[in-house]
Design an enzyme around this catalytic site. Sequence first.
Site, PDB file in Angstrom:
ATOM      1  N   HIS B  28       0.798  -1.366  -0.055  1.00 28.75           N
ATOM      2  CA  HIS B  28      -0.077  -0.010  -0.018  1.00 28.75           C
ATOM      3  C   HIS B  28       0.916   1.339   0.049  1.00 28.75           C
ATOM      4  O   HIS B  28       0.792   2.032   1.033  1.00 28.75           O
ATOM      5  CB  HIS B  28      -1.266   0.022   1.019  1.00 28.75           C
ATOM      6  CG  HIS B  28      -0.680  -0.188   2.387  1.00 28.75           C
ATOM      7  ND1 HIS B  28       0.062   0.482   3.222  1.00 28.75           N
ATOM      8  CD2 HIS B  28      -1.078  -1.108   3.505  1.00 28.75           C
ATOM      9  CE1 HIS B  28       0.301   0.125   4.407  1.00 28.75           C
ATOM     10  NE2 HIS B  28      -0.551  -0.506   4.409  1.00 28.75           N
ATOM     11  N   HIS B  82      -3.767  -7.168  16.028  1.00 30.73           N
ATOM     12  CA  HIS B  82      -3.875  -5.942  14.973  1.00 30.73           C
ATOM     13  C   HIS B  82      -4.676  -6.501  13.700  1.00 30.73           C
ATOM     14  O   HIS B  82      -4.343  -7.593  13.518  1.00 30.73           O
ATOM     15  CB  HIS B  82      -2.646  -5.560  14.567  1.00 30.73           C
ATOM     16  CG  HIS B  82      -2.460  -4.695  13.514  1.00 30.73           C
ATOM     17  ND1 HIS B  82      -3.444  -3.640  13.106  1.00 30.73           N
ATOM     18  CD2 HIS B  82      -1.463  -4.304  12.513  1.00 30.73           C
ATOM     19  CE1 HIS B  82      -3.171  -2.863  12.249  1.00 30.73           C
ATOM     20  NE2 HIS B  82      -2.007  -3.400  11.678  1.00 30.73           N
ATOM     21  N   GLU B  84      -5.107  -5.779  10.538  1.00 28.43           N
ATOM     22  CA  GLU B  84      -4.958  -5.577   9.380  1.00 28.43           C
ATOM     23  C   GLU B  84      -4.735  -6.875   8.560  1.00 28.43           C
ATOM     24  O   GLU B  84      -4.035  -7.958   9.285  1.00 28.43           O
ATOM     25  CB  GLU B  84      -3.596  -4.701   9.316  1.00 28.43           C
ATOM     26  CG  GLU B  84      -3.413  -3.975   7.676  1.00 28.43           C
ATOM     27  CD  GLU B  84      -2.608  -2.813   7.603  1.00 28.43           C
ATOM     28  OE1 GLU B  84      -2.107  -2.501   8.480  1.00 28.43           O
ATOM     29  OE2 GLU B  84      -2.554  -2.300   6.339  1.00 28.43           O
ATOM     30  N   ASP B  86      -2.512  -8.359   6.625  1.00 25.25           N
ATOM     31  CA  ASP B  86      -1.359  -9.239   6.678  1.00 25.25           C
ATOM     32  C   ASP B  86      -0.956  -9.830   7.856  1.00 25.25           C
ATOM     33  O   ASP B  86      -0.377 -10.875   7.969  1.00 25.25           O
ATOM     34  CB  ASP B  86      -0.064  -8.276   6.386  1.00 25.25           C
ATOM     35  CG  ASP B  86      -0.136  -6.957   7.220  1.00 25.25           C
ATOM     36  OD1 ASP B  86       0.845  -6.384   7.574  1.00 25.25           O
ATOM     37  OD2 ASP B  86      -1.086  -6.628   7.661  1.00 25.25           O
ATOM     38  N   HIS B 147      -0.589   1.342  14.833  1.00 20.73           N
ATOM     39  CA  HIS B 147      -1.053   2.464  14.006  1.00 20.73           C
ATOM     40  C   HIS B 147      -2.507   2.478  13.577  1.00 20.73           C
ATOM     41  O   HIS B 147      -2.979   3.205  12.861  1.00 20.73           O
ATOM     42  CB  HIS B 147      -0.071   2.528  12.586  1.00 20.73           C
ATOM     43  CG  HIS B 147      -0.357   1.325  11.734  1.00 20.73           C
ATOM     44  ND1 HIS B 147      -0.644   1.489  10.327  1.00 20.73           N
ATOM     45  CD2 HIS B 147       0.077   0.097  11.948  1.00 20.73           C
ATOM     46  CE1 HIS B 147      -0.843   0.245  10.019  1.00 20.73           C
ATOM     47  NE2 HIS B 147      -0.439  -0.630  10.812  1.00 20.73           N
ATOM     48  N   ASP B 166       2.550  -4.286  14.747  1.00 12.42           N
ATOM     49  CA  ASP B 166       3.588  -3.609  14.017  1.00 12.42           C
ATOM     50  C   ASP B 166       4.629  -2.988  14.444  1.00 12.42           C
ATOM     51  O   ASP B 166       5.826  -2.334  13.853  1.00 12.42           O
ATOM     52  CB  ASP B 166       2.778  -2.863  13.019  1.00 12.42           C
ATOM     53  CG  ASP B 166       1.972  -3.575  12.022  1.00 12.42           C
ATOM     54  OD1 ASP B 166       0.880  -3.006  11.467  1.00 12.42           O
ATOM     55  OD2 ASP B 166       2.346  -4.625  11.571  1.00 12.42           O
ATOM     56  N   TYR B 194      10.242   2.022   8.084  1.00  4.52           N
ATOM     57  CA  TYR B 194       9.048   1.669   8.791  1.00  4.52           C
ATOM     58  C   TYR B 194       8.325   2.690   9.395  1.00  4.52           C
ATOM     59  O   TYR B 194       7.126   3.007   9.327  1.00  4.52           O
ATOM     60  CB  TYR B 194       9.123   0.426   9.210  1.00  4.52           C
ATOM     61  CG  TYR B 194       7.775  -0.463   9.625  1.00  4.52           C
ATOM     62  CD1 TYR B 194       6.980  -0.093  10.841  1.00  4.52           C
ATOM     63  CD2 TYR B 194       7.436  -1.259   8.769  1.00  4.52           C
ATOM     64  CE1 TYR B 194       5.861  -0.573  11.035  1.00  4.52           C
ATOM     65  CE2 TYR B 194       5.941  -1.696   8.876  1.00  4.52           C
ATOM     66  CZ  TYR B 194       5.258  -1.442   9.961  1.00  4.52           C
ATOM     67  OH  TYR B 194       3.743  -2.105  10.036  1.00  4.52           O
ATOM     68  N   HIS B 227       6.622  -7.955  11.879  1.00  5.90           N
ATOM     69  CA  HIS B 227       7.309  -7.967  10.644  1.00  5.90           C
ATOM     70  C   HIS B 227       8.749  -7.720  11.048  1.00  5.90           C
ATOM     71  O   HIS B 227       9.144  -7.009  12.007  1.00  5.90           O
ATOM     72  CB  HIS B 227       6.979  -6.648   9.757  1.00  5.90           C
ATOM     73  CG  HIS B 227       5.684  -6.538   9.389  1.00  5.90           C
ATOM     74  ND1 HIS B 227       5.403  -7.415   8.248  1.00  5.90           N
ATOM     75  CD2 HIS B 227       4.611  -5.519   9.572  1.00  5.90           C
ATOM     76  CE1 HIS B 227       3.858  -7.080   8.199  1.00  5.90           C
ATOM     77  NE2 HIS B 227       3.489  -6.078   8.666  1.00  5.90           N
TER      78      HIS B 227
END
Lengths: 53, 400
Positions: B28, B82, B84, B86, B147, B166, B194, B227
């Site tokens: 993204h 989280h 999101e 991924d 975030h 994250d 990042y 990550h």
Amino acid sequence: MQKWICDVCGYVYEPGAGDPDNGVSPGTAWEDIPADWVCPVCGAPKSDFSLIG
Amino acid sequence: MDDVFRAVKVTDRVYWVGAVDWRLRHFHGYLTARGTTYNAYLVLADKMTLIDTVKAPFKKEMLDRIASIVDPKEIKYIVSNHSEMDHSGCLPDLMASLKPEKVFASMMGVKALKEHFHLDGVTRVKDGETLSLGNASLVFAETKMIHWPDSMFAYLPEDQLLFSQDGFGMHLASSERFDDEIDSSLLEYEGAKYFANIILPYAPLVTKLLERVAGLKWNMKFIAPDHGPVWRKDVDKILGLYAKWAAQKPAKKAVVAYDTMWQSTAMMARAISEGLEAGGLAVKVMPLDVCHRSDVMTELLCAGAFVVGSPTMNNQVYPTVADLLTYVRGLKPKNLVGAAFGSYGWSGEAIPQIIDVLKAMKVDVVADGLRVLYVPDEAVLVQCRALGADVAEKVRSNVG
């Protein structure tokens, strides 16, 4: 009527718009929003909001 | 059972069971030049617990890694730190196939998972709540807007290990799983990239979070993000870097980002950068036909000036420059001095349009913008150099 901003995510509560999806009808003043209402974007409580006038 | 993919031990009770994505280059708007990993962790406790999942196409890799040490059906709890995709990508599938006793998320996480996957059955955990896993426990701390609204940390006191989703992470595919195994300057670069591209808009919240965590007196021997590598040798280093990046103190560095139609704006960019350099700043000149917006943002993280150049095409800011401005303003960098410049042919609207954006970003804009009709001569280029020197002087006085 006065606007308030969420210090956590920046969402602005505008009394004219209210937050109808969460039971706050348009035209509701900040003071009249129930104490357990939270920011619709990030969930922060009323105490995390600041007056912007 | 497949023996190809194996779990990697972090501690006696925590194993990495994630996936490595060597191919990923676009995330993204972020150029992930070194690929990435999706980290999931298994906590071997009386209630076997999976912390986060992986992006959906990597489900088999994760399940194989889990299966290399336990039967996945023994997983009793799944924690979604989280929402999101991924990290939540495999969640609906795992809920259906493994039938865990409970799936946990924050209040906003419960909502977000419902809105992503239209599923029910996720249990809300509160900020500060402790979840017993029998012979281990997890303490949750909401990290709203770091975030996403749903984001939270989970701390495992028995191993002094923080699952930080994250936070403290980076996009870096590697065969190594731990910070001490990877070059530290690479970790600092990708960690900064990042932070600049994902975390920066929430910098004030990061500062508050670091204070809160210090107050909780959580000893952290390990930080396990979603990550990149697990921090175990240099936990204090990444915490210190986050404090520094969140403070956004200006530095003696300028980023000159521009695009050009016939090299005129490019010539101006070079002349401005000479002035910046003579004024004592480090300079990064970033032509937008070859530099990616996410790399410009990385350079802006510890900079003092953002100088933007654009031709005017069809009365608009040149598209690559408009792209950059949209991207950068969303990330809310602070404490920058700025300027706008460019060549034009007939109307030259780009410069005032750029200045409007810089002002909306609260950039301290030097001068009204430097424009030249078609090709700059030496006199104009000398003015460009002087503009660079003026910007440099302002930055130096800000840095002190």
